[in-house]
Design an enzyme around this catalytic site. Sequence first.
Site, PDB file in Angstrom:
ATOM      1  N   SER A  22       0.847  -1.194   0.000  1.00 20.22           N
ATOM      2  CA  SER A  22       0.000   0.000   0.000  1.00 20.22           C
ATOM      3  C   SER A  22       0.889   1.253   0.000  1.00 20.22           C
ATOM      4  O   SER A  22       1.981   1.239   0.581  1.00 20.22           O
ATOM      5  CB  SER A  22      -0.862  -0.034   1.266  1.00 20.22           C
ATOM      6  N   TYR A 180      -8.256  14.011   1.483  1.00 18.40           N
ATOM      7  CA  TYR A 180      -7.454  14.886   0.619  1.00 18.40           C
ATOM      8  C   TYR A 180      -8.348  15.510  -0.456  1.00 18.40           C
ATOM      9  O   TYR A 180      -9.564  15.295  -0.472  1.00 18.40           O
ATOM     10  CB  TYR A 180      -6.250  14.115   0.068  1.00 18.40           C
TER      11      TYR A 180
HETATM   12  C1  LIG Z   1       3.442   5.166   7.415  1.00 19.52           C
HETATM   13  C2  LIG Z   1       2.142   5.214   6.656  1.00 19.52           C
HETATM   14  C3  LIG Z   1       2.002   6.068   5.578  1.00 19.52           C
HETATM   15  C4  LIG Z   1       0.821   6.074   4.819  1.00 19.52           C
HETATM   16  N1  LIG Z   1       0.743   6.844   3.681  1.00 19.52           N
HETATM   17  C5  LIG Z   1      -0.300   6.675   2.828  1.00 19.52           C
HETATM   18  C6  LIG Z   1      -0.280   7.226   1.536  1.00 19.52           C
HETATM   19  O1  LIG Z   1       0.703   7.832   1.091  1.00 19.52           O
HETATM   20  N2  LIG Z   1      -1.376   7.048   0.750  1.00 19.52           N
HETATM   21  C7  LIG Z   1      -2.463   6.320   1.171  1.00 19.52           C
HETATM   22  O2  LIG Z   1      -3.431   6.194   0.432  1.00 19.52           O
HETATM   23  N3  LIG Z   1      -2.479   5.749   2.377  1.00 19.52           N
HETATM   24  C8  LIG Z   1      -1.420   5.889   3.200  1.00 19.52           C
HETATM   25  N4  LIG Z   1      -1.397   5.228   4.401  1.00 19.52           N
HETATM   26  C9  LIG Z   1      -2.498   4.296   4.708  1.00 19.52           C
HETATM   27  C10 LIG Z   1      -2.101   2.888   4.249  1.00 19.52           C
HETATM   28  O3  LIG Z   1      -1.837   2.834   2.875  1.00 19.52           O
HETATM   29  C11 LIG Z   1      -3.205   1.884   4.614  1.00 19.52           C
HETATM   30  O4  LIG Z   1      -4.356   2.192   3.885  1.00 19.52           O
HETATM   31  C12 LIG Z   1      -3.515   1.877   6.118  1.00 19.52           C
HETATM   32  O5  LIG Z   1      -2.330   1.956   6.888  1.00 19.52           O
HETATM   33  C13 LIG Z   1      -4.281   0.630   6.519  1.00 19.52           C
HETATM   34  O6  LIG Z   1      -3.550  -0.535   6.172  1.00 19.52           O
HETATM   35  P1  LIG Z   1      -2.672  -1.377   7.260  1.00 19.52           P
HETATM   36  O7  LIG Z   1      -3.619  -1.748   8.359  1.00 19.52           O
HETATM   37  O8  LIG Z   1      -2.171  -2.552   6.480  1.00 19.52           O
HETATM   38  O9  LIG Z   1      -1.577  -0.498   7.759  1.00 19.52           O
HETATM   39  C14 LIG Z   1      -0.253   5.240   5.190  1.00 19.52           C
HETATM   40  C15 LIG Z   1      -0.120   4.410   6.319  1.00 19.52           C
HETATM   41  C16 LIG Z   1       1.066   4.374   7.026  1.00 19.52           C
HETATM   42  C17 LIG Z   1       1.190   3.421   8.189  1.00 19.52           C
END
Ligand SMILES: Cc1cc2nc3c(=O)[nH]c(=O)nc-3n(C[C@H](O)[C@H](O)[C@H](O)COP(=O)(O)O)c2cc1C
Length: 354
Positions: A22, A180
Amino acid sequence: MARLFDPWTVRKVTARNRICVSPMCQYATPDGTAGPWHMVHLGSRAVGGAGIVFVEATAVSPEGRITPMDLGIWNETQAQALAPIVAFMEDQGAVPAIQIAHAGRKASTAPPFEGGGGLGPDRGGWTTLGPSPVPFGRLAPPRSMESSDLDRVREEFCQGALRALSAGFKVLEIHMAHGYLLHTFLSPLANHRTDIYGGSLPNRMRFPLEVARAVRKVWPESYPLWVRISGTDWVEGGFDPDQSVVLAKALSREGVDVIDCSSGGLVPEARIPVGPGYQTPIAARIRQEAGMPTVTVGMITDPVQAEHVLVTGQADGVSLAREMLRDPYWPLHAARRLGQEIPWPVRYERASHG
Ligand SMILES: Cc1cc2nc3c(=O)[nH]c(=O)nc-3n(C[C@H](O)[C@H](O)[C@H](O)COP(=O)(O)O)c2cc1C
């Protein structure tokens, strides 16, 4: 064969499996240009076996950055700096992908590891943009976009897409989630406009759809275009799954191939029922009702859980964020757990058994 390791072809691009890294903001550059951190961060996840590796939310303009340390794609230098990273990821068997973004009213903030919060002009901040002058939490209210702003931002997304293409990316994602800019047009909680870009759902979808249409025109026919949405604002009166299904159908008509289903981020006070796979029902619903391929994201950590999502037809792919930070080799470990033989990077083969 485990569904997770079933190759996935969309248009003319085939990923070796259904596992995506992601997009994750790194806030690791002073001028929007990728450097060694990005090479190691993205490169190691490609080595780790993911099918598709997404570069973080990459700003289409300086004012579209969340923080002054965001990656950008508003000039040629930035595109050229991404090119060797793209080449390395592809060489490792991953499909190189990028999320292009405009932070709208959530721009001009400090990185989380510097405390977050709005940056005034005295700290290098700038005036943010939105559909209406409605602030996010305690951030400064954005300037309401005029027709010339809409034209400019639409064009910035197209130019970003073209630069992404020149850098070698094969999958492009437009960021319409997490509060956003494009999400603020969709949600009645942030969009109070009285012109053709506000009010009814077709009006609120108009600008995001215009951006998708314009980007699709410049993005090659043979390459997939994804959109990340927040399937719900988790707030009464906000954007919700019913509206998401309508949006997904409209995006499909514009040539968008995959809906990447996230949620939230529009208002700070939303109560989100976070837990394993908590956003998966949204992906399942869009897949079923809009008849579109979906990817689900959000607290997917276990290979069996990921396999279950695919086997039960809830999504076509899974996307992992934090678990990939904990374990860049998650796909290699997942294959072992699911009893699936997959090739290891040749230089690591001696570690593949044992
Ligand atoms: C460090 C970090 C940076 C993130 N930056 C973005 C991003 O640039 N774009 C986005 O759509 N989501 C961003 N997210 C959200 C993740 O892509 C994801 O949707 C969210 O963390 C849930 O997934 P997970 O439970 O596997 O972490 C970010 C999450 C984390 C932890």
